[in-house]
Design a protein around this motif. Structure first.
Motif, PDB file in Angstrom:
ATOM      1  N   MET A   1       0.789  -1.219   0.000  1.00 18.08           N
ATOM      2  CA  MET A   1       0.000   0.000   0.000  1.00 18.08           C
ATOM      3  C   MET A   1       0.833   1.287   0.000  1.00 18.08           C
ATOM      4  N   PRO A   2       1.927   1.403   0.776  1.00 19.57           N
ATOM      5  CA  PRO A   2       2.735   2.623   0.674  1.00 19.57           C
ATOM      6  C   PRO A   2       3.300   2.844  -0.729  1.00 19.57           C
ATOM      7  N   THR A   3       3.776   1.767  -1.382  1.00 14.83           N
ATOM      8  CA  THR A   3       4.278   1.898  -2.754  1.00 14.83           C
ATOM      9  C   THR A   3       3.137   2.302  -3.682  1.00 14.83           C
TER      10      THR A   3
ATOM     11  N   ALA B   1       2.511   8.252   3.154  1.00 13.75           N
ATOM     12  CA  ALA B   1       1.938   6.955   2.817  1.00 13.75           C
ATOM     13  C   ALA B   1       2.266   5.906   3.876  1.00 13.75           C
ATOM     14  N   LEU B   2       3.438   6.006   4.493  1.00 12.22           N
ATOM     15  CA  LEU B   2       3.835   5.039   5.501  1.00 12.22           C
ATOM     16  C   LEU B   2       2.907   5.063   6.719  1.00 12.22           C
ATOM     17  N   LEU B   3       2.218   6.193   6.914  1.00 12.22           N
ATOM     18  CA  LEU B   3       1.294   6.272   8.036  1.00 12.22           C
ATOM     19  C   LEU B   3       0.166   5.247   7.903  1.00 12.22           C
ATOM     20  N   SER B   4      -0.172   4.893   6.670  1.00 10.07           N
ATOM     21  CA  SER B   4      -1.234   3.905   6.474  1.00 10.07           C
ATOM     22  C   SER B   4      -0.828   2.550   7.034  1.00 10.07           C
ATOM     23  N   SER B   5       0.432   2.179   6.857  1.00  9.89           N
ATOM     24  CA  SER B   5       0.896   0.904   7.401  1.00  9.89           C
ATOM     25  C   SER B   5       1.087   0.979   8.914  1.00  9.89           C
TER      26      SER B   5
ATOM     27  N   ARG C   1      -6.230  11.275  -1.140  1.00  9.26           N
ATOM     28  CA  ARG C   1      -5.759  12.087  -0.029  1.00  9.26           C
ATOM     29  C   ARG C   1      -5.446  11.190   1.154  1.00  9.26           C
ATOM     30  N   ILE C   2      -4.606  11.674   2.046  1.00 12.87           N
ATOM     31  CA  ILE C   2      -4.150  10.852   3.156  1.00 12.87           C
ATOM     32  C   ILE C   2      -5.303  10.457   4.073  1.00 12.87           C
TER      33      ILE C   2
END
Length: 440
Positions: free
Chosen positions: A272-274, A287-291, A341-342
């Motif tokens: 997901m971050p990629t 994006a890393l916040l999602s993981s 969006r984040i």
């Protein structure tokens, strides 16, 4: 220590006795450390796949470098079935404790190799060869770790709480994902791109190397759950021969049930971050916040999912979660595509991870309940290895190729939808015998 008494069905009932490492939290921590190291390493590798591709698989086309990096990530999963047969069989013959000590040290060695490997610019083709060997070593060791650790937790569980006990395996994985994602996000935020590519990406791997010796030391104090009478019998009669002769249909059915669980793990937690950076245009640190969120939710929700499946049954819990995934996966990715969006990413991840834990946790317990204790570690290891090797490990590669070929950001949803259907259909070929392994 636990003893067994044979049931009419030929399975072994487990009678709990006092164990060497108390309290139970100590046992859980010691067991989940190895599985946690696996997920920690896979997390940071996935998050830094673009950098690893650039440093070890250089190409004028960035997509080719990324494909080479995630393909090497997937290569390790091809060694899982071999590791499952060798190390799972070792656990059934010589005990869970010895096997878990071996797997965690092998995994740490692979992590260290990646952390200290010279780049392509320094040593040429030997650099990607080192990364490839490290991933193969990790895949081999992980092939025996999950099944052996899962078997130990299930065999150590009190009656009626096997789902809760085994849930800590995934909860620990969530903690490892949170730690790996947090480190990745912190490094991406604090360091410049040059520093990150020069040395920053190595930091999590070097820290992960330390988990191996610590985990092996703690596991020394675990008691063995494999009784001496089973140990002696299986030392003479190869567990793999018994497994494939008497339980092959079960292995194939349960591997198919686990298809969506393994694929969702690597798409949602690692890819997901990629995906967020390449397809949605979000910055890596964001994006890393999602993981990070996904890891935190797994850590908190997995025990709850374990308690639920203890109450309503494994198959019912799996069916509810997988059907929910099939229904909501396309709308979720359509929402992401329309509003990249984040806050939307975090909302979608929250929903999908909640669904994921509903079916992923009972899958672990279901695996254990399909096999007698004499071949349980082998059975669980091979089932998980097959599912990961075919469906999960190459998910990032498949999804990246699907996005490139279809030119659609919805390709990951199609992949997970197809595997959800496979898993639901496979449930019809799996028996659920509630309490068959619990003590009287």
């Amino acid at each position: 220590m636990q003893a067994t008494t044979p049931t009419a069905e030929g399975h072994d009932r487990i009678v709990t006795k006092p164990h060497a490492l108390a309290p139970t939290w100590g046992v859980v921590t010691a067991v989940v450390l190895g599985n946690g190291l696996e997920f920690f390493d896979f997390t940071v590798y996935s998050f830094f796949a673009s950098i690893i591709g650039k440093l070890y698989f250089p190409s004028h086309v960035p997509l080719i470098s990324l494909l080479a990096a995630v393909g090497t990530f997937g290569i390790g999963f091809l060694l899982r079935p071999l590791g499952a047969m060798v190390l799972g069989g070792y656990a059934d013959r010589h005990g869970r404790k010895k096997a878990m000590n071996l797997t965690i040290l092998l995994m740490a060695a692979g992590t260290g190799l990646i952390g200290f490997a010279p780049t392509y610019a320094s040593i040429g083709l030997a650099a990607p060869a080192i990364i490839l060997f490290a991933r193969m070593l990790q895949g081999f060791s992980a092939g025996g770790e999950v099944g052996t650790a899962g078997a130990y937790l299930v065999e150590h569980a009190p009656p009626g709480r096997r789902g809760l006990q085994s849930s800590w395996l995934l909860a620990g994985a969530g903690g490892a994902i949170l730690l790996g994602a947090g480190l990745g996000a912190a490094l991406s935020t604090v360091l410049s791109q040059q520093a990150l590519e020069s040395w920053g990406w190595r930091v999590p791997f070097i820290l992960g190397l330390l988990i191996g010796p610590v985990g092996a030391y703690i596991r020394r104090y675990l008691d063995e759950t494999l009784p001496e009478e089973v140990h002696g019998r299986e030392a003479r009669n190869a567990p793999l021969r018994e497994l494939f002769r008497n339980h092959l249909r079960t292995v194939l059915a349960v591997s198919s049930v686990a298809a969506v669980g393994t694929s969702a793990t690597y798409v949602l937690m690692y890819y997901m971050p990629t995906y967020a950076t390449r397809s949605l245009g979000l910055p890596m640190s964001t994006a890393l916040l999602s993981s990070c969120l996904a890891g935190l939710m797994m850590l908190v929700l997995c025990p709850l999912a374990g308690m639920i499946c203890d109450r309503i049954g494994r198959k019912r819990a799996i069916a509810i979660g997988v059907i929910a995934m099939a229904v909501l996966i396309y709308p979720s990715f359509m929402l992401l595509k329309a509003f990249p969006r984040i806050e939307v990413l975090l909302g979608v991840m929250s929903v999908l991870v909640c669904i994921y834990v509903i079916f992923a946790v009972p899958q672990i317990t279901l695996m254990a309940e399909q096999f007698p204790q004499s071949v349980r570690a082998s059975g669980m290891s091979i089932v998980y290895a097959i599912a990961v090797a075919i469906f999960g490990g190459f998910s990032q590669l498949f999804v990246t190729l699907l996005i490139a070929w279809t030119e659609s950001a919805l390709a990951p949803a199609g992949y997970l939808l197809a595997l959800s259907l496979i898993s639901v259909l496979a449930l019809f070929f799996v028996k659920e015998e509630p309490g068959q392994l619990d003590a009287e």
